[in-house]
Design an enzyme around this catalytic site. Structure first.
Site, PDB file in Angstrom:
ATOM      1  CB  SER A  62       9.410  46.499 199.464  1.00  0.00           C
ATOM      2  OG  SER A  62       8.395  45.594 199.063  1.00  0.00           O
ATOM      3  CE1 TYR A  79       6.016  50.904 199.229  1.00  0.00           C
ATOM      4  CE2 TYR A  79       6.095  48.756 198.184  1.00  0.00           C
ATOM      5  CZ  TYR A  79       6.241  49.546 199.304  1.00  0.00           C
ATOM      6  OH  TYR A  79       6.612  48.978 200.496  1.00  0.00           O
TER       7      TYR A  79
END
Ligand SMILES: NC(=O)c1ccc[n+]([C@@H]2O[C@H](COP(=O)([O-])OP(=O)(O)OC[C@H]3O[C@@H](n4cnc5c(N)ncnc54)[C@H](OP(=O)(O)O)[C@@H]3O)[C@@H](O)[C@H]2O)c1
Length: 262
Positions: A140, A153
């Site tokens: 990501s 995350y």
């Protein structure tokens, strides 16, 4: 004509993984779908068998559970038809670090990092031995940005990028291609899981567009693909800046600004 390799996709029940399954089926690859929701995978498998004629297997597994993850590892080790691994399963959590419980962040790591690592580790020796194969790891852009305040995350996604780049360097000469895909905001259910309303956000990519772009990068054998980034020179400059630091890190003395004696 040589038969196409099968593709094992984790997190294939919905979102980005389901779109990857669709696209590889349309390219004629048999599939192994992995996720927890069997019903959804059965519906996807039935549609893809009907529309494309490929064979689709389903492995129902919670990849945070060591025994269930081990089944997928064994499949990757033993099934010589599988020539492409897509490590896509992942989730996000809401809240700040001090609001997130230790158990919740540990589970996040189990899925986003440990499962990815163990599946790479299961398949890489076979791919290297065969002199071919491909691994796609879904990271990501959050992995580039501690500023986004999604600390754990983002750390798991930084791991995905580093692992992919390192494995690319190690396995590339052995004929194995490794791609890190770094989506930015994409319209999937992940936002719901993180407690955010994706419909109130701007700059959100549709999942099919994301996967089609990622596959352009795959076909070009890019090491890192960032579908929304307009100017690839920004990424290249970032990598060049990082690499320029490296020769300066090997010193027998601390840098002058840290010396306590003259
Ligand atoms: N959407 C975005 O904006 C975005 C942006 C950047 C990166 N990403 C990354 O893209 C990947 C896919 O995300 P997505 O947006 O498609 O999310 P999603 O729609 O929530 O789908 C996640 C997939 O992972 C599976 N999964 C979740 N927990 C699992 C577990 N414990 N064991 C096995 N499978 C599990 C889910 O299936 P089951 O529930 O059936 O298990 C589902 O198939 C993730 O790695 C995510 O971090 C997404």
């Amino acid at each position: 004509m040589a038969t196409l390799p099968s593709v094992l996709v984790t997190g294939a029940s919905t979102g980005i993984g389901a779109a990857y399954a669709d696209r590889f089926a349309r390219r004629g690859h048999d599939l192994v779908l992995v996720a927890r929701n069997r019903k959804r995978m059965e519906a996807l498998a039935a549609r893809l068998r009907q529309e494309t004629g490929v064979a689709v297997d389903i492995v129902e597994a919670d990849l945070t559970q060591a025994d269930e993850l081990a089944v997928v590892e064994a499949r990757l080790r033993d099934d010589a038809h599988i020539g492409i691994l897509i490590n896509n399963a992942g989730t996000a959590i809401g809240g700040s670090f001090i609001e997130q419980s230790t158990d919740v962040v540990t589970r996040l790591l189990a899925l986003n990092t440990t499962a990815m690592l163990r599946l790479c580790s299961a398949v890489a020796p076979r791919f290297a031995q065969a002199g071919e194969g491909a691994i796609i790891n879904v990271g990501s852009v959050v992995g580039l940005a501690p500023e986004f305040a999604m600390t754990v995350y983002g750390a798991t996604k930084a791991f995905a990028l580093f692992l992919s780049q390192g494995l690319g360097i190690e396995l590339g000469p052995k004929g194995v291609y490794v791609q890190a895909v770094l989506p930015a905001a994409t319209r999937t259910e992940i936002w719901e899981h993180a407690g955010a309303d994706v419909n109130s956000m701007t700059g959100v990519m549709e999942v099919d567009d994301l996967v089609d772009a990622a596959l352009v990068g795959f076909d070009r054998r890019e090491a890192v693909t960032i579908p929304p980034l307009p100017d690839v020179e920004q990424w290249n400059a970032y990598q060049a800046a990082r690499q320029a630091i490296l020769p300066n890190t090997r010193q027998d003395q601390a840098a002058a600004r840290y010396r306590t004696t003259d």
